[in-house]
Enzyme design. Structure first.
Site, short mmCIF file in Angstrom:
data_model
loop_
_atom_site.label_atom_id
_atom_site.label_comp_id
_atom_site.label_asym_id
_atom_site.label_seq_id
_atom_site.Cartn_x
_atom_site.Cartn_y
_atom_site.Cartn_z
N ASP A 71 0.84 -1.19 0.00
CA ASP A 71 0.00 0.00 0.00
C ASP A 71 0.88 1.24 0.00
O ASP A 71 2.11 1.14 0.09
CB ASP A 71 -0.94 -0.01 1.22
CG ASP A 71 -0.22 -0.20 2.55
OD1 ASP A 71 1.00 -0.31 2.56
OD2 ASP A 71 -0.91 -0.25 3.58
N ASN A 130 -7.35 -1.38 14.59
CA ASN A 130 -8.75 -1.60 14.22
C ASN A 130 -8.91 -2.85 13.34
O ASN A 130 -9.97 -3.06 12.76
CB ASN A 130 -9.33 -0.37 13.51
CG ASN A 130 -8.59 -0.05 12.22
OD1 ASN A 130 -7.66 -0.76 11.82
ND2 ASN A 130 -8.98 1.02 11.55
N HIS A 132 -7.16 -3.50 10.61
CA HIS A 132 -6.87 -3.33 9.18
C HIS A 132 -5.63 -4.13 8.78
O HIS A 132 -4.73 -4.35 9.59
CB HIS A 132 -6.77 -1.85 8.78
CG HIS A 132 -5.51 -1.14 9.16
ND1 HIS A 132 -5.48 -0.04 9.98
CD2 HIS A 132 -4.21 -1.33 8.80
CE1 HIS A 132 -4.24 0.40 10.11
NE2 HIS A 132 -3.45 -0.38 9.41
N GLU A 137 -9.45 -0.97 5.48
CA GLU A 137 -10.08 -0.53 6.71
C GLU A 137 -11.34 -1.35 7.00
O GLU A 137 -11.86 -2.04 6.10
CB GLU A 137 -10.43 0.96 6.60
CG GLU A 137 -9.22 1.87 6.39
CD GLU A 137 -8.43 2.13 7.68
OE1 GLU A 137 -8.54 1.34 8.64
OE2 GLU A 137 -7.71 3.14 7.73
C1 GLP Z 1 -0.03 1.01 8.43
C2 GLP Z 1 0.20 0.09 7.27
C3 GLP Z 1 -0.19 -1.32 7.62
C4 GLP Z 1 0.42 -1.73 8.94
C5 GLP Z 1 -0.06 -0.83 10.02
C6 GLP Z 1 0.42 -1.25 11.41
O1 GLP Z 1 -1.34 1.45 8.51
N1 GLP Z 1 -0.52 0.50 6.10
O2 GLP Z 1 0.24 -2.18 6.59
O3 GLP Z 1 0.09 -3.05 9.23
O4 GLP Z 1 0.37 0.47 9.69
O5 GLP Z 1 1.57 -0.56 11.70
P1 GLP Z 1 2.46 -0.82 12.98
O6 GLP Z 1 3.33 -1.94 12.62
O7 GLP Z 1 3.23 0.47 13.12
O8 GLP Z 1 1.54 -1.07 14.11
#
Ligand code: GLP
Length: 232
Positions: A71, A130, A132, A137
């Site tokens: 993404d 959440n 995702h 989302e």
């Molecule tokens: C972002 C990315 C996700 C990732 C999420 C969690 O939103 N788009 O792919 O899983 O962050 O991030 P973290 O590892 O900092 O909790």
């Protein structure tokens, strides 16, 4: 329920990051032109460092591996994009050729390109608070492919560190869909810290629902949940 890879009682996230890195190096060794989908966030940073170290030790050849960003933001300054993050943490250190770096921001027909490349052998994921995965989302349908999204406030807050102020955190992104990820032959989902425990349990012990996007992966046949806490 996915397999929760056997861990020693004293497991920590470095152990898990090393284990994930080792699985990835094994894949690249057995399939030098593997297609791999890569995440951003805090969670994979230790795994990427471990992957670079292990690849150097084992002299793993990454020159033919196709790397697909999961993404990215649509409205971020270049230095704050996931493209920049991936270049810094993994693509540059492993000397991935520019021709083998793919981002949904730059490519029309991301899913067609993935399919034409033989499909994803491995998708590495984090999980948002959440539920995702990538930028899918809550509410994203299971039958979704690469698409543009409005980011929730929860996701914007989780990504706040990379920006000077919350106002600067982008509101829009583009992401592989749930169906894109589901089609991957193997999935590793990494989760670090007690703060992720509740959502991981909801996603993998609770009902399958689009309101918790990660739960849509429950029936994947080769899903590995790797976390530094026990899922009950
Ligand atoms: C972002 C990315 C996700 C990732 C999420 C969690 O939103 N788009 O792919 O899983 O962050 O991030 P973290 O590892 O900092 O909790």
């Amino acid at each position: 329920m996915p397999s929760q890879t056997d861990l020693p009682q004293s497991h920590d996230f470095q152990y898990i990051s090393d284990l994930a890195a080792s699985m990835i190096v094994d894949l690249v060794t057995s399939k030098p032109d593997a297609c791999i989908a890569l995440p951003t966030g805090h969670t994979p940073i230790a795994m990427y460092a471990s992957l670079v170290r292990l690849s150097r030790e084992r002299q793993t050849d990454w020159s033919s591996v196709l790397c697909f960003a999961l993404d990215d933001y649509l409205d971020a300054p270049a230095s704050a994009t996931f493209e920049a993050f991936l270049a810094q943490h993994i693509l540059d250190p492993l000397q991935i050729p520019d021709a083998n770096r793919f981002s949904p921001v730059r490519i029309d027909g991301y899913d067609s390109l993935i399919e034409a490349s033989g499909g994803l052998d491995l998708t590495i994921l984090g999980i948002g608070l959440n539920g995702h995965i990538a930028f899918n989302e809550p509410g994203t349908p299971a039958a979704s492919y690469t698409h543009c999204v409005w980011l929730t406030e929860s996701t914007r807050l989780a990504n706040r560190d990379a920006f000077a102020t919350l106002d600067e955190v982008p509101h829009t992104g583009i992401t592989m869909g749930i169906a894109t990820i589901q089609a991957s032959r193997k999935i590793l989902l990494l989760a670090q810290g007690e703060k992720k425990k509740a959502i991981v349990e909801q996603a993998f012990k609770g009902p399958i629902t689009a309101q918790v996007p990660a739960s849509l992966l429950q029936n994947h046949s080769d899903l590995h949940l790797m976390c530094d806490f026990w899922v009950r």
